[in-house]
Design an enzyme around this catalytic site. Sequence first.
Site, mmCIF file in Angstrom:
data_model
loop_
_atom_site.group_PDB
_atom_site.id
_atom_site.type_symbol
_atom_site.label_atom_id
_atom_site.label_comp_id
_atom_site.label_asym_id
_atom_site.label_seq_id
_atom_site.Cartn_x
_atom_site.Cartn_y
_atom_site.Cartn_z
ATOM 1 N N HIS A 1 -16.689 -10.476 -3.182
ATOM 2 C CA HIS A 1 -18.071 -10.135 -2.872
ATOM 3 C C HIS A 1 -19.026 -10.784 -3.866
ATOM 4 C CE1 HIS A 1 -21.606 -7.372 -3.294
ATOM 5 N NE2 HIS A 1 -21.644 -7.592 -1.996
ATOM 6 N N GLU B 1 -26.352 -2.311 -5.953
ATOM 7 C CA GLU B 1 -25.773 -2.142 -4.619
ATOM 8 C C GLU B 1 -24.716 -1.031 -4.636
ATOM 9 O OE1 GLU B 1 -23.836 -4.970 -1.093
ATOM 10 O OE2 GLU B 1 -24.261 -5.817 -3.066
ATOM 11 N N GLU C 1 -19.422 -14.346 -2.959
ATOM 12 C CA GLU C 1 -20.287 -14.473 -1.778
ATOM 13 C C GLU C 1 -21.759 -14.491 -2.198
ATOM 14 O OE1 GLU C 1 -22.663 -11.692 0.803
ATOM 15 O OE2 GLU C 1 -20.605 -10.942 0.774
ATOM 16 N N HIS C 2 -22.131 -13.659 -3.156
ATOM 17 C CA HIS C 2 -23.502 -13.653 -3.671
ATOM 18 C C HIS C 2 -23.814 -14.941 -4.433
ATOM 19 C CE1 HIS C 2 -25.038 -9.267 -3.544
ATOM 20 N NE2 HIS C 2 -24.046 -9.366 -2.685
#
Length: 433
Positions: free
Chosen positions: A61, A141, A64-65
Amino acid sequence: MTATTSKPVTEQPSETVRLTRLANGVRVISDAMPGLGTVSVGIWVATGARYEPEFLNGAAHMLEHMVFKGTATRSAIQIASDIEAVGGQMNAYTTRDTTAFYVRLLSGDLPLAVDVLSDLLLAPTLDPTELDRERQVIIQEIGMTEDTPDDLIHDLFQGQAYPGQALGRPILGSRETVRSISRDALRDYLSRNYAAGRLVIAAAGDVDHEAFVDMVGERFGDLPDREGFDMALADYRGGDLRREDDLEQLHFMLGFDSVGPKDPQFQASNVLSNLLGGGMSSRLFQEVREKRGLVYSVYSFVNPSIDSSLFSIYAGTGPDQIEELVGVVCDELLKLSHDLTEEEIQRAKAQAQAGQMLALENSMARAEYWANNMLTFDEPILPDAIMAEVDAVSRDELLALSRRILSSRPTVTALGKLKGLEEYDRIQARLAA
């Protein structure tokens, strides 16, 4: 790893769908949709949270950022502005099995989309200053998930179903792992997992397959096919996890080990879930909400991974209603193993079929559908074949599957004021009645 073919090999499984396997293992699939002037294109990578060692939880993740924070030829603002300057939309997501990057835009701008997407995956700078800043974004998040109980309960449920395993760990990682994952570790993860054999590049809409393959081959044709992190196989355990919290509602989940997408009974599990809690006419909605008024939200669903799935129920209710809710849910589950009518079976089948076909009217959903086909089965499964599988589901198959599902150790997860919730052993006994 070395390529098994010396040149691209193309198949045409239907009139509109074409698949080309590049020599290095990259799979390129397209679905031409007549009448559209737009195209959706994306890169799906066979890597996600379940490919992470524990100390790297959250790396997929985070990566991905980070690819959006700058490449060798584009700054972060250029990545966004290049796509938005032509009216396009770009996004990405990470699951436990997959990481995806995709763009939707006018078909004449497809070369730009492929160029930007290839830039993200092949040349991200992973700038240390940007990495430190993005750690804080991801920690926010995580905090947002923790402040959203109907999201958090799903992470808790997954963790209890697969305790101590990559498949049970949160996709976002923990605050500790997010703070500790280094730039070198991210670069190593990228190099090892974003390999040719793990990539599916899919497009749907106004797309010419040969031209699309040429674009992809130019940018990805020399990508090596390395050995990456292995996927940890699912080992369902189940059990009980409760977290006391001062919430207005008690969020409750109950689930079981079920069949994965490669199992011949997978479509039967979708039909069974629709029948139990897939819509307003479902048993749970009618019994729990309409007749008793115990909830606003109640539903069942199948949550698949490549090699497994969870057959699950979610409900949010008041602390004073939880005892009655659990009793009703258990009763409805038990009825599945001996009491099914042809009328509700046909309705559940129609839901499954219509849901599939309605989703495929969207070009982005089509591109994703074909990409997931390739990642799961390494071949395109035509929607007509899915419809036929659903049609073939029988009452006897559903009865046998429900007994098989209920024979697994249940997973119980609850978040809120827990005083009225029965003990795990009592719930388990109800389901064995």
